[in-house]
Write a protein that holds these residues in place. Sequence first.
Motif, PDB file in Angstrom:
ATOM      1  N   THR A 211       0.821  -1.213   0.000  1.00 13.87           N
ATOM      2  CA  THR A 211       0.000   0.000   0.000  1.00 13.87           C
ATOM      3  C   THR A 211       0.853   1.260   0.000  1.00 13.87           C
ATOM      4  OG1 THR A 211      -0.149  -0.132   2.415  1.00 13.87           O
ATOM      5  CG2 THR A 211      -1.947  -1.114   1.146  1.00 13.87           C
ATOM      6  N   ASP A 212       2.144   1.136   0.273  1.00 14.90           N
ATOM      7  CA  ASP A 212       3.048   2.271   0.154  1.00 14.90           C
ATOM      8  C   ASP A 212       3.366   2.482  -1.321  1.00 14.90           C
ATOM      9  OD1 ASP A 212       5.141   4.211   1.222  1.00 14.90           O
ATOM     10  OD2 ASP A 212       6.366   2.874  -0.024  1.00 14.90           O
ATOM     11  N   PRO A 213       3.111   3.684  -1.857  1.00 10.81           N
ATOM     12  CA  PRO A 213       3.305   3.910  -3.296  1.00 10.81           C
ATOM     13  C   PRO A 213       4.709   3.563  -3.794  1.00 10.81           C
ATOM     14  CG  PRO A 213       2.062   5.722  -2.340  1.00 10.81           C
ATOM     15  CD  PRO A 213       2.518   4.865  -1.200  1.00 10.81           C
ATOM     16  N   GLN A 214       5.735   3.921  -3.034  1.00 13.79           N
ATOM     17  CA  GLN A 214       7.096   3.658  -3.499  1.00 13.79           C
ATOM     18  C   GLN A 214       7.381   2.162  -3.549  1.00 13.79           C
ATOM     19  OE1 GLN A 214       8.871   6.074  -4.837  1.00 13.79           O
ATOM     20  NE2 GLN A 214       7.103   7.374  -4.331  1.00 13.79           N
ATOM     21  N   ALA A 215       6.856   1.430  -2.572  1.00 11.79           N
ATOM     22  CA  ALA A 215       7.029  -0.023  -2.581  1.00 11.79           C
ATOM     23  C   ALA A 215       6.270  -0.644  -3.745  1.00 11.79           C
ATOM     24  CB  ALA A 215       6.549  -0.614  -1.256  1.00 11.79           C
ATOM     25  N   ALA A 216       5.071  -0.109  -4.049  1.00 16.88           N
ATOM     26  CA  ALA A 216       4.282  -0.624  -5.166  1.00 16.88           C
ATOM     27  C   ALA A 216       4.977  -0.339  -6.496  1.00 16.88           C
ATOM     28  CB  ALA A 216       2.883  -0.008  -5.147  1.00 16.88           C
ATOM     29  N   ILE A 217       5.585   0.842  -6.629  1.00 21.36           N
ATOM     30  CA  ILE A 217       6.322   1.184  -7.855  1.00 21.36           C
ATOM     31  C   ILE A 217       7.511   0.240  -8.037  1.00 21.36           C
ATOM     32  CG2 ILE A 217       7.776   2.945  -8.936  1.00 21.36           C
ATOM     33  CD1 ILE A 217       5.948   5.057  -7.598  1.00 21.36           C
ATOM     34  N   GLU A 218       8.235  -0.013  -6.956  1.00 19.47           N
ATOM     35  CA  GLU A 218       9.393  -0.910  -7.026  1.00 19.47           C
ATOM     36  C   GLU A 218       8.954  -2.317  -7.429  1.00 19.47           C
ATOM     37  OE1 GLU A 218      13.309  -2.253  -6.849  1.00 19.47           O
ATOM     38  OE2 GLU A 218      12.472  -0.227  -6.946  1.00 19.47           O
ATOM     39  N   LEU A 219       7.825  -2.769  -6.883  1.00 20.25           N
ATOM     40  CA  LEU A 219       7.305  -4.088  -7.240  1.00 20.25           C
ATOM     41  C   LEU A 219       7.022  -4.175  -8.733  1.00 20.25           C
ATOM     42  CD1 LEU A 219       6.031  -6.877  -6.503  1.00 20.25           C
ATOM     43  CD2 LEU A 219       3.863  -5.643  -6.212  1.00 20.25           C
ATOM     44  N   ILE A 220       6.395  -3.144  -9.275  1.00 19.18           N
ATOM     45  CA  ILE A 220       6.039  -3.150 -10.697  1.00 19.18           C
ATOM     46  C   ILE A 220       7.294  -3.124 -11.571  1.00 19.18           C
ATOM     47  CG2 ILE A 220       4.972  -1.752 -12.511  1.00 19.18           C
ATOM     48  CD1 ILE A 220       2.845  -0.987 -10.347  1.00 19.18           C
ATOM     49  N   CYS A 221       8.281  -2.371 -11.146  1.00 20.59           N
ATOM     50  CA  CYS A 221       9.508  -2.257 -11.946  1.00 20.59           C
ATOM     51  C   CYS A 221      10.313  -3.554 -11.944  1.00 20.59           C
ATOM     52  CB  CYS A 221      10.369  -1.108 -11.440  1.00 20.59           C
ATOM     53  SG  CYS A 221       9.687   0.537 -11.786  1.00 20.59           S
ATOM     54  N   THR A 222      10.295  -4.276 -10.822  1.00 22.45           N
ATOM     55  CA  THR A 222      11.096  -5.502 -10.710  1.00 22.45           C
ATOM     56  C   THR A 222      10.324  -6.760 -11.060  1.00 22.45           C
ATOM     57  OG1 THR A 222      10.577  -5.641  -8.337  1.00 22.45           O
ATOM     58  CG2 THR A 222      12.593  -4.473  -8.963  1.00 22.45           C
ATOM     59  N   GLN A 223       8.990  -6.727 -10.877  1.00 21.23           N
ATOM     60  CA  GLN A 223       8.107  -7.846 -11.242  1.00 21.23           C
ATOM     61  C   GLN A 223       8.623  -9.209 -10.756  1.00 21.23           C
ATOM     62  OE1 GLN A 223       6.344  -7.959 -15.142  1.00 21.23           O
ATOM     63  NE2 GLN A 223       6.790  -5.820 -15.504  1.00 21.23           N
ATOM     64  N   PRO A 224       8.640  -9.421  -9.436  1.00 23.68           N
ATOM     65  CA  PRO A 224       9.107 -10.706  -8.924  1.00 23.68           C
ATOM     66  C   PRO A 224       8.209 -11.880  -9.306  1.00 23.68           C
ATOM     67  CG  PRO A 224       8.101  -9.415  -7.175  1.00 23.68           C
ATOM     68  CD  PRO A 224       8.214  -8.514  -8.367  1.00 23.68           C
ATOM     69  N   ALA A 225       6.914 -11.614  -9.512  1.00 28.40           N
ATOM     70  CA  ALA A 225       5.987 -12.701  -9.855  1.00 28.40           C
ATOM     71  C   ALA A 225       4.732 -12.126 -10.491  1.00 28.40           C
ATOM     72  CB  ALA A 225       5.613 -13.494  -8.598  1.00 28.40           C
ATOM     73  N   THR A 226       4.039 -12.955 -11.251  1.00 27.60           N
ATOM     74  CA  THR A 226       2.704 -12.611 -11.745  1.00 27.60           C
ATOM     75  C   THR A 226       1.762 -13.746 -11.385  1.00 27.60           C
ATOM     76  OG1 THR A 226       3.089 -13.606 -13.921  1.00 27.60           O
ATOM     77  CG2 THR A 226       3.585 -11.250 -13.667  1.00 27.60           C
ATOM     78  N   GLN A 227       0.518 -13.410 -11.218  1.00 28.19           N
ATOM     79  CA  GLN A 227      -0.488 -14.399 -10.836  1.00 28.19           C
ATOM     80  C   GLN A 227      -1.717 -14.238 -11.708  1.00 28.19           C
ATOM     81  OE1 GLN A 227      -1.304 -14.664  -6.676  1.00 28.19           O
ATOM     82  NE2 GLN A 227      -3.152 -15.894  -6.912  1.00 28.19           N
ATOM     83  N   ALA A 228      -2.214 -15.358 -12.240  1.00 26.68           N
ATOM     84  CA  ALA A 228      -3.450 -15.328 -13.016  1.00 26.68           C
ATOM     85  C   ALA A 228      -4.615 -15.064 -12.076  1.00 26.68           C
ATOM     86  CB  ALA A 228      -3.646 -16.656 -13.747  1.00 26.68           C
ATOM     87  N   VAL A 229      -5.412 -14.053 -12.373  1.00 24.63           N
ATOM     88  CA  VAL A 229      -6.496 -13.609 -11.498  1.00 24.63           C
ATOM     89  C   VAL A 229      -7.821 -13.662 -12.251  1.00 24.63           C
ATOM     90  CG1 VAL A 229      -7.404 -11.644 -10.203  1.00 24.63           C
ATOM     91  CG2 VAL A 229      -4.962 -12.151 -10.141  1.00 24.63           C
ATOM     92  N   GLY A 230      -8.840 -14.184 -11.607  1.00 26.26           N
ATOM     93  CA  GLY A 230     -10.171 -14.251 -12.201  1.00 26.26           C
ATOM     94  C   GLY A 230     -10.890 -12.920 -12.124  1.00 26.26           C
TER      95      GLY A 230
END
Length: 298
Positions: free
Chosen positions: A105-124
């Motif tokens: 929920t921290d914007p900077q942490a969310a941005i870092e997650l998107i830039c590094t993309q450690p995983a993706t999950q198929a979502v319904g």
Amino acid sequence: MATTYGIFYNGQAGNGQAATVAHQTAQALSNHGIESQLLTTPGIPRAIALIKQTLPQLSALIVIGGDGTLNVAMTALIQAEAHIRIGVIPMGTVNNFATRYQLPTDPQAAIELICTQPATQAVGMLVCNQRRAVVSSLTFGNLADISNEVRQSEKQRFGKLSYLYRAIRHMGHNKSLPIRYQFKHEGSHTLKTWFCLITTTKSVGGHVYSASAPGKMHISLLNNIGWRQVIPYIWFALTGNLQNSKAITQLTATSARITSATGQAVTTRIDGDPAVKLPIELTYLTDRFELIVPTVIE
């Protein structure tokens, strides 16, 4: 073709800070060699049209905001029949979807997650009338109407108890409606419904309220509310726990048609916003899109 991410944001999300976060996201992507395009416009129809128009140019779509903003983006994907990776930077009043998938929920942490993309999950994804996404929840009935009455100042002062106070005031005044639920393989059922909650997962706002049913929508019906139901309702309002309440009927389904048995006008709310009136048709689409997540979860 260069890798380009769309950044869709609601200018009002996060007390107006979404635009700042959008530009920070664009800079972070650039630092990782990824081009970006900012997507924002007033009004839901125009926003959906803008996203649909831009999708062919994008490798991924980043959404900044809460469930309502995410709903606009997902609706555009549904209407365009597009499949694309999604990144979410939660900045809304309600972030049920982000909570469910443990997104930062921290914007900077969310941005870092998107830039590094450690995983993706198929979502319904749940779809209403083949045109409108349901990211987190669809509701109708007296409690949905009550939520319209609760003022922002009341929510800030009293939290969930403000809804409880309004619900108690409605007891004995607003009766349950006979609602017809039609399922593909289980026939039709007409059930008394004081409030209906339909969710895409087993939890709402981090509260697990139902048994797991992968690939299905969760339907919970509060059949009535009187003094005997006050305790179960208080428990639900404070904890989200519906599993042991006798006042609740719980169902799961992959598709459903829901109509008012009397023809009385009943308005739904989708992801917190007023939406279409009954009748509605709902379909759960399994593994509809790829979500960028910290780690794959159930």
